[in-house]
Design a protein around this motif. Structure first.
Motif, short mmCIF file in Angstrom:
data_model
loop_
_atom_site.label_atom_id
_atom_site.label_comp_id
_atom_site.label_asym_id
_atom_site.label_seq_id
_atom_site.Cartn_x
_atom_site.Cartn_y
_atom_site.Cartn_z
N VAL A 23 1.54 -18.28 30.46
CA VAL A 23 1.28 -17.59 29.19
C VAL A 23 1.97 -16.23 29.18
CG1 VAL A 23 -0.52 -16.49 27.79
CG2 VAL A 23 -0.89 -18.76 28.73
N ARG A 24 1.85 -15.50 30.30
CA ARG A 24 2.50 -14.18 30.39
C ARG A 24 4.02 -14.32 30.29
NH1 ARG A 24 2.04 -9.24 33.18
NH2 ARG A 24 3.80 -7.97 32.46
N GLN A 25 4.57 -15.35 30.96
CA GLN A 25 6.02 -15.53 30.94
C GLN A 25 6.50 -15.94 29.56
OE1 GLN A 25 8.01 -14.67 33.46
NE2 GLN A 25 9.66 -15.01 31.98
N LEU A 26 5.71 -16.76 28.86
CA LEU A 26 6.09 -17.14 27.49
C LEU A 26 6.15 -15.91 26.59
CD1 LEU A 26 4.04 -20.45 27.01
CD2 LEU A 26 6.53 -20.21 27.21
N GLY A 27 5.14 -15.02 26.73
CA GLY A 27 5.14 -13.80 25.93
C GLY A 27 6.32 -12.91 26.27
N THR A 28 6.61 -12.75 27.56
CA THR A 28 7.74 -11.91 27.98
C THR A 28 9.07 -12.51 27.53
OG1 THR A 28 6.48 -11.19 29.91
CG2 THR A 28 8.85 -10.82 29.96
N SER A 29 9.23 -13.83 27.68
CA SER A 29 10.49 -14.50 27.29
C SER A 29 10.71 -14.39 25.79
CB SER A 29 10.44 -15.97 27.72
OG SER A 29 10.30 -16.07 29.13
N THR A 30 9.63 -14.55 25.03
CA THR A 30 9.74 -14.42 23.56
C THR A 30 10.18 -13.01 23.19
OG1 THR A 30 7.98 -16.05 23.27
CG2 THR A 30 8.49 -14.64 21.40
N HIS A 31 9.62 -12.02 23.88
CA HIS A 31 9.99 -10.63 23.61
C HIS A 31 11.46 -10.38 23.93
CE1 HIS A 31 9.39 -6.32 23.20
NE2 HIS A 31 9.99 -6.14 24.37
N VAL A 32 11.91 -10.92 25.07
CA VAL A 32 13.32 -10.74 25.47
C VAL A 32 14.25 -11.43 24.48
CG1 VAL A 32 15.02 -11.31 27.24
CG2 VAL A 32 12.78 -10.45 27.91
N LEU A 33 13.93 -12.67 24.09
CA LEU A 33 14.77 -13.40 23.13
C LEU A 33 14.80 -12.71 21.77
CD1 LEU A 33 13.75 -17.07 24.03
CD2 LEU A 33 15.91 -15.91 24.57
N THR A 34 13.68 -12.09 21.39
CA THR A 34 13.66 -11.32 20.14
C THR A 34 14.58 -10.12 20.25
OG1 THR A 34 11.37 -12.01 19.75
CG2 THR A 34 12.17 -10.10 18.51
N ASN A 35 14.55 -9.43 21.41
CA ASN A 35 15.43 -8.29 21.61
C ASN A 35 16.90 -8.70 21.60
OD1 ASN A 35 13.24 -6.64 21.84
ND2 ASN A 35 13.25 -6.56 24.08
N LEU A 36 17.19 -9.92 22.10
CA LEU A 36 18.57 -10.41 22.12
C LEU A 36 19.02 -10.93 20.76
CD1 LEU A 36 18.56 -12.32 25.53
CD2 LEU A 36 19.57 -10.10 25.03
N GLY A 37 18.09 -11.02 19.80
CA GLY A 37 18.45 -11.46 18.46
C GLY A 37 18.32 -12.94 18.25
N VAL A 38 17.83 -13.69 19.25
CA VAL A 38 17.67 -15.13 19.09
C VAL A 38 16.58 -15.42 18.07
CG1 VAL A 38 17.06 -17.28 20.28
CG2 VAL A 38 18.45 -15.54 21.45
#
Length: 735
Positions: free
Chosen positions: A316-331
């Protein structure tokens, strides 16, 4: 309608277009002229996506936005990156700079600006806005134009999510600390610590610390960056305790311990540069996340109880972190929820861990209760059996204790009677002196009484010859106390006689030597004027009458002094020889008990021992006075024997504490050798010749002192021995 409104809010970029350009030609902002000149040949590149990402970009990037681009253009621009370090804004109209301002988290926060997970600027003035952005973190900006209503919804939703996250984190921290205080289980402390460190890192990354803590000191925004290292450090501590790696996975645990020692040193990379430190932390967080997921899978394969929970929480923590990173990358398109997906993931992870720990502890507590219940049943049976044995042992011990107490009392009494036998001759001599004085004085008083009877007529004539004033003076001189009973030395007697002759000759009295001696014998040494008047009466028989009456008073005083002395000796002897019983515990005067012993042994100290008593304090003590008398007897007798009955004996009492009095008894005997000092309180140890001592005196002394709740110690050197006794007191009394 609400669902439609929410969808429209989440995808507002599709509804409102605002052209944003990246300036690719060099821009010189060192001066207004240079700035205007560099803009004249500007090369623009239109941004196709509102999420603009350049990665770790050390140079400054320039952007241009024109307002209004068209009718009803959104007047608010949201720059979605809470870690934008430096932002320079210029408003240019007709080729001239209208105004400029400095912004960014590395600069003082202007309360007039909006900051909600990024800076929000009001661009309602007409003109071209040039934005110079320099960032130590990844150069990623989410450009989103807003109308006022849309901005309010965005700010409201973002604030609600932040508030929920902070509230959950606070509850978990308080819960963890509270449980740790009451249960002393480290897992709760690590839960609170890891939640705090993750919350600190997230609030730092979200810019909340910038607006609430470091708004006046933006430099601390850079300094605070190294503290983000607390996140992986605290999480590893928590993982080790949650998964019990030290017990279940010892090899992996050793690697984790090495990691814990290494990770704090990565903070020093911040000295090289913030951007380098952030790169290391991104890599470190990725490694920790991959390790947590891999370890969770490994734990599930091994079928450990906590493996599934650990994997789900980390996933769950990794999904939240990955979503945040992908949002920052513009995905993903940036929204309030996606911007804070890392916070949401961290909050859910901590909730899962908190529930899992609580459930585990409840289960363990129930298992412990069952075990305790079984043990209690077994213990009750054992206690019942042991109770019977203990009752029998108690009965035997009580009988043994009573026997020992009786034996101790017999030993004390035996020692006391043995010493009393030695004292008989000395005490008899002490009593003979006052009895002889009483006998002599009674014979004198008998003779004087017979003489008075025979001279009654003469006495009547003397008294009838006196006036009332003279009779008053006669009574005064007869009743006056002239230090009766005080014995003067030859020199003092000679000086007093000379003084009396001088006074008498000054008043023209001519008395013979015999009369002067008689006056001195009855205490008339320095007569007052009233005394002179009656002594010089014309009737010469008056002075004989005065001497006879004073002589009667003198011998009566001698009898009283002798009786008091004999009474004191008998009282001391009675106290000394009294047998104590356990039920006779009572309050007694400490100094009086010491004086009892000194009175008994006074005959041994006459003309040989210099006795100095410094009783600074006296106190009432609760205990057995007869036993305390034995303490002083043993110590004082040992001191006299050590000095061969001649020397200096010093006794002193002083206040040690509010509830303790200290007694010191010192002699100037030869002292006790160091090698013997440790043995003096041992039973049957003695340095005396066979038959002279039992070796029980100081052993009994120590037992009695400790029985009264006190302490005794010895200090000795050549030429001095001192015993220091401390006893608890009921109250201090006047000396």
């Amino acid at each position: 309608m609400k669902l439609v409104g929410l969808l429209l809010f989440l995808f507002q970029f599709a509804l409102h277009s605002q052209t944003i350009y990246e300036i690719q030609s060099p821009v010189d902002d060192t001066s207004p002229k240079a700035f205007q000149k560099s803009l004249s040949g500007e090369k623009l590149k239109q941004l196709v996506r509102r999420d603009h990402y350049l990665g770790f970009y050390k140079a400054s990037a320039w952007y241009k936005i024109s307002y209004p681009e068209k009718k009803n253009s959104p007047p608010y621009l949201y720059m979605g990156n809470p870690q934008l370090g430096e932002i320079d804004i210029y408003l240019v109209r007709n080729g001239s700079i209208v105004w400029s301002k400095l912004s960014g988290i590395y600069r003082p926060y202007d309360p007039s600006e909006f900051f909600v997970y990024g800076f929000i600027y009001d661009f309602q003035e007409k003109g071209d806005y040039y934005l110079k952005v320099h960032n130590e973190d990844t150069h990623r900006i989410n450009f989103t134009p807003f109308h006022k209503e849309e901005l309010l919804r965005f700010v409201s939703l973002t604030s609600i999510i932040q508030g929920i996250y902070i509230g959950i984190s606070t509850l978990v921290i308080v819960f963890g600390i509270t449980q740790w205080i009451f249960t002393a289980e480290k897992i709760y402390l690590y839960l609170a610590f890891s939640t705090f460190s993750v919350s600190f890192a997230n609030t730092f990354r979200s810019g909340l610390l910038f607006t609430s803590v470091f708004y006046d000191t933006p430099y601390w925004s850079k300094i605070a960056a190294p503290f983000v290292v607390l996140t992986p450090f605290s999480m590893i501590l928590f993982f080790r305790e949650f998964m019990q790696t030290k017990k279940l996975f010892p090899n992996i645990d050793k690697s984790l311990v090495i990691y814990l020692y290494i990770i704090p040193f990565t903070s020093f990379i911040n000295i090289i540069g913030v951007q380098e430190y952030i790169k290391v932390m991104y890599t470190n967080n990725l490694v920790v996340s991959l390790f947590a997921l891999s370890f969770g899978i490994y734990a599930i394969v091994l079928k450990t109880k906590q493996g599934v929970v650990f994997f789900i929480a980390c996933l769950v923590r990794q999904l939240g972190t990955s979503t945040h990173v992908l949002t920052n990358l513009g995905v993903f398109t940036s929204t309030s929820i996606l911007n804070q997906s890392s916070d949401i993931g961290a909050a859910v992870q901590m909730i899962i861990f908190t529930i899992a720990i609580s459930r585990t502890n409840v289960r363990l507590r129930k298992e412990k209760e069952k075990i305790i219940q079984r043990q209690n049943t077994n213990l009750e049976n054992m206690v019942f059996e042991r109770t019977i044995e203990l009752q029998e042992q108690k009965k035997n011990l009580e009988e043994t204790l009573n026997y020992l107490k009786q034996t101790q009392n017999q030993l004390v009494y035996s020692e006391k009677m043995n010493e009393l036998g030695k004292l008989v001759a000395g005490i008899a001599h002490e009593l003979n002196n006052p009895l002889s004085a009483i006998k002599a004085s009674s014979e004198t008083l008998s003779a004087v009484s017979e003489h008075e009877i025979k001279t009654l007529e003469k006495t009547k004539e003397i008294l009838s010859d006196l006036t009332m004033d003279e009779l008053t003076k006669l009574i005064d001189i007869i009743c006056k106390d002239y230090d009766i009973g005080t014995v003067s030395s030859y020199t003092e007697r000679k000086e007093k006689k000379k003084n009396l002759k001088t006074i008498l000759s000054e008043n023209q009295f001519d008395y013979d030597e015999n009369t002067i001696e008689k006056l001195l014998d009855v205490g008339i040494e320095s007569p007052t004027q009233n005394d002179i008047d009656i002594l010089g009466h014309k009737n010469k028989n008056v002075i004989d009458y005065i001497i006879n009456q004073k002589n009667i008073n003198l011998h009566l005083s001698i009898v009283k002094i002798a009786v008091d002395r004999a009474s004191k000796i008998i009282s001391a002897l009675k106290n000394f020889s009294r047998v104590s019983r356990l039920e006779e515990k009572r309050i007694f005067d400490l100094v009086e008990s010491i004086e009892t012993v000194l009175t008994i042994y006074q005959y041994k100290m006459k003309n040989k021992v210099s006795l100095k008593k410094t009783f600074l304090y006296n106190a009432n003590v609760l205990g057995w006075p007869e036993e305390i008398v034995q303490v002083w007897t043993n110590i004082i007798l040992n001191a006299l024997q050590a000095m061969n009955d001649k020397g200096n004996l010093i006794l002193m009492t002083q206040k040690k504490e509010e509830t303790t009095i200290e007694i010191r008894i010192r002699d100037n005997g030869p002292g006790i050798p160091i090698e013997i000092q440790k043995k003096v309180f041992d039973p049957f140890f003695t340095t005396k010749n066979p038959g002279e001592g039992s070796g029980l005196g100081l052993d009994l002394t120590k037992s009695i002192v400790e029985k009264h709740g006190g302490t005794i110690r010895l200090e000795s050197e050549e030429g001095k021995t001192e015993f220091i006794i401390n006893l608890p007191v009921i109250e201090y009394v006047e000396v």
